[in-house]
Enzyme design. Structure first.
Site, mmCIF file in Angstrom:
data_model
loop_
_atom_site.group_PDB
_atom_site.id
_atom_site.type_symbol
_atom_site.label_atom_id
_atom_site.label_comp_id
_atom_site.label_asym_id
_atom_site.label_seq_id
_atom_site.Cartn_x
_atom_site.Cartn_y
_atom_site.Cartn_z
ATOM 1 N N SER A 162 0.851 -1.206 0.000
ATOM 2 C CA SER A 162 0.000 0.000 0.000
ATOM 3 C C SER A 162 0.883 1.251 0.000
ATOM 4 O O SER A 162 2.110 1.158 0.085
ATOM 5 C CB SER A 162 -0.911 0.019 1.244
ATOM 6 O OG SER A 162 -0.135 0.071 2.424
ATOM 7 N N TYR A 180 8.033 5.877 17.250
ATOM 8 C CA TYR A 180 8.079 6.002 15.777
ATOM 9 C C TYR A 180 9.240 6.933 15.424
ATOM 10 O O TYR A 180 10.091 6.593 14.597
ATOM 11 C CB TYR A 180 6.751 6.571 15.267
ATOM 12 C CG TYR A 180 6.736 6.797 13.766
ATOM 13 C CD1 TYR A 180 6.795 5.726 12.872
ATOM 14 C CD2 TYR A 180 6.651 8.089 13.233
ATOM 15 C CE1 TYR A 180 6.786 5.932 11.504
ATOM 16 C CE2 TYR A 180 6.638 8.300 11.863
ATOM 17 C CZ TYR A 180 6.705 7.219 10.998
ATOM 18 O OH TYR A 180 6.695 7.435 9.630
ATOM 19 N N THR A 188 -1.364 8.981 2.477
ATOM 20 C CA THR A 188 -1.551 7.525 2.506
ATOM 21 C C THR A 188 -2.407 7.208 3.739
ATOM 22 O O THR A 188 -2.742 8.106 4.513
ATOM 23 C CB THR A 188 -0.209 6.771 2.660
ATOM 24 O OG1 THR A 188 0.265 6.966 4.001
ATOM 25 C CG2 THR A 188 0.833 7.233 1.649
#
Ligand SMILES: NC(=O)c1ccc[n+]([C@@H]2O[C@H](COP(=O)([O-])OP(=O)(O)OC[C@H]3O[C@@H](n4cnc5c(N)ncnc54)[C@H](OP(=O)(O)O)[C@@H]3O)[C@@H](O)[C@H]2O)c1
Length: 264
Positions: free
Chosen positions: A18, A154, A189
């Site tokens: 993706s 992250y 996205t």
């Protein structure tokens, strides 16, 4: 610069099911590249392969499971493929305050975003060194350059990738290995939907700011241009990239601004 740069080169893209990975796969295949595409979702990879032109090898793997990475590499080796470019793109984001986040979530983000890419890089590197050519690419993030609310591990994983790949460049560039580190800003996205919350569940929300982010196809083109130019650092995004300059030249102002950004 020759437009046939990617023709007949074997390019291994992780996180190709993706978003940015998918866009990279489709664009690179249109330039004549031969692809290995990886992620966990085999059905989604098959859909991506259908959108590509030319040879595509589907190699499913979970970046958090070292055994699966080793098996994936063996599968590619058995096909007698010499990987020309490895794009370490597979990754997960995070939405959670440090004070509430389970330690397992911190570990999981580092496993997928950092150790998975480190292991795959270490596996393809010897072949590249033998041939004295190869290109390792890592998709970091602008939060690989500074901290950001709700993204503690992250951001840490993307800082770690920067340190690892800059070191690899310094060690092996004279031996024929090119390295590019990509710092995307906000790209449109569904990464925020897949991001882990404080308990390790999918965040399941589409961030408004990401929906207004750079189109993923444009992002892929910019990354590809940077790879072709063998740029060590590739910055991709819109106005948010300004934060990089503010952090570098006026860090006090950066911390004031970033503290007041409403975190989502
Ligand atoms: N979008 C942005 O604004 C942005 C900004 C900065 C950096 N980035 C980075 O760009 C990369 C791609 O993100 P994206 O925006 O395209 O988001 P995305 O659409 O969520 O794509 C993430 C990809 O990583 C794969 N992945 C996730 N966990 C995995 C695991 N455990 N093992 C193997 N593959 C895994 C996913 O596939 P499966 O679920 O099928 O495994 C998917 O193909 C990420 O590294 C991200 O951190 C994105």
């Amino acid at each position: 610069m020759s437009s046939s740069f990617f023709k007949d080169k074997w390019i291994w893209i992780t996180g190709a099911s993706s978003g940015i990975g998918e866009a990279l796969a489709i664009d690179l295949s249109s330039r004549g590249a031969l692809l290995i595409i990886s992620a966990r979702n085999t059905k989604a990879l098959q859909q991506v392969a259908k959108k590509c032109i030319g040879k595509v090898l589907i190699v499913p793997l979970d970046l958090s499971i070292p055994e699966q990475i080793t098996i994936a590499f063996q599968q590619v080796k058995q096909e007698n493929i010499q990987v020309d470019i490895l794009i370490n793109n597979g990754g997960m984001s995070q939405r959670g305050l440090v004070k509430n986040t389970d330690i397992a979530v911190h570990r999981s983000l580092l496993e997928v975003n950092y150790f998975g890419s480190v292991q795959l890089t270490a596996l393809v590197l010897p072949q590249m060194l033998e041939r004295k050519k190869g290109h390792i690419v890592g998709i970091s993030s602008i939060v690989g350059q500074f901290g950001f609310p709700l993204r503690s591990s992250y951001s840490a994983s993307k800082h770690a990738m920067k340190g690892f790949l800059e070191t690899l460049y310094l060690e092996e560039n004279t031996n024929g290995i090119d390295v590019s580190i990509v710092y995307p800003g906000r790209i449109n996205t569904e990464i925020s939907k897949h991001a882990l919350d404080e308990n390790g569940n999918p965040n399941a929300n589409m961030d408004e700011s990401l929906a207004k982010g750079m189109d993923v196809k444009i992002c892929a083109k910019k990354i590809i241009k940077g790879i072709e130019k063998k740029k060590i650092e590739i910055f991709v995004g819109k106005r948010e990239l300004l934060l990089l300059f503010i952090k570098r030249y006026t860090p006090a102002i950066f911390f004031k601004i970033a503290k007041n950004i409403k975190p989502v």
